[in-house]
Design a protein around this motif. Structure first.
Motif, short mmCIF file in Angstrom:
data_model
loop_
_atom_site.label_atom_id
_atom_site.label_comp_id
_atom_site.label_asym_id
_atom_site.label_seq_id
_atom_site.Cartn_x
_atom_site.Cartn_y
_atom_site.Cartn_z
N UNK A 84 0.58 -0.78 0.07
CA UNK A 84 0.24 -0.06 0.31
C UNK A 84 0.77 1.27 0.21
N UNK A 85 0.89 1.66 -1.34
CA UNK A 85 1.45 3.07 -1.45
C UNK A 85 0.38 4.45 -0.72
N UNK A 86 1.17 4.96 0.37
CA UNK A 86 0.60 6.33 0.74
C UNK A 86 0.75 7.39 0.37
N UNK A 87 0.23 8.45 0.00
CA UNK A 87 0.98 9.76 -0.50
C UNK A 87 1.10 10.94 0.16
N UNK A 88 1.60 12.24 0.75
CA UNK A 88 1.52 12.50 1.96
C UNK A 88 1.99 13.93 1.46
N UNK A 89 1.33 14.49 0.27
CA UNK A 89 1.63 16.05 -0.37
C UNK A 89 2.47 16.88 1.09
N UNK A 90 3.18 17.07 1.49
CA UNK A 90 3.82 17.59 2.54
C UNK A 90 3.38 19.15 2.43
N UNK A 91 3.48 19.90 1.45
CA UNK A 91 3.29 21.19 1.40
C UNK A 91 1.71 21.98 1.37
N UNK A 92 1.25 20.97 0.95
CA UNK A 92 0.09 21.71 0.43
C UNK A 92 -0.82 20.96 1.14
#
Length: 148
Positions: free
Chosen positions: A119-127
């Motif tokens: 499972x690949x979770x993408x954390x959009x840091x500064x958005x």
């Protein structure tokens, strides 16, 4: 006669309002590295060739909302060696059930093995954009990176 004059005046003003559009230019077409599901077209990895590093886009359907079409995109610059490193990192995540993280561009990928896939979770840091996630099996990962 007044109606005809008003029509000419109206259409004449419309003609001048289009003068603010600039010249168009051609956009380079992306080169596809791999597509996992050819019917839906997602996830897929494409890049735009640049002089020193290619500009990659990893697009996938967000599984957070199964009934809503929500496409997420991870963009980053990488050399072919860095792309191979990302592939090797994701393949190594199949070996244990630990939580793995890697920074890719301005985003962070959080990867965890679940059954026969990761499972690949993408954390959009500064958005302000919320995170998204998807599942990939080994074979799908190989297809995505053009290894099979």
């Amino acid at each position: 006669m007044k109606k005809i004059l008003y029509l000419f005046l109206f259409f004449g003003l419309l003609n001048f309002s289009n003068a603010q559009i600039g010249k168009g230019s051609e956009v380079e077409k992306p080169i596809t590295v791999g597509v996992v599901n050819k019917l839906s077209g997602f996830p897929h990895l494409v890049y735009y060739p640049k002089e020193d590093k290619n500009y990659y886009f990893l697009n996938f359907q967000n599984n957070e909302y199964p009934n809503i079409t929500d496409i997420k995109s991870v963009d980053f610059y990488a050399t072919p060696e860095e792309l191979d490193y990302l592939y090797d990192f994701l393949m190594s995540c199949f070996e244990d059930k630990e939580l793995h993280t890697i920074d890719v561009g301005d985003q962070t990928l959080v990867v965890k093995k679940t059954a026969m896939s990761i499972r690949i979770t993408v954390d959009f840091n500064e958005e302000p954009e919320p995170s998204g996630w998807t599942y990939l099996s080994k074979r799908q990962l190989q297809r995505l990176f053009g290894k099979k």
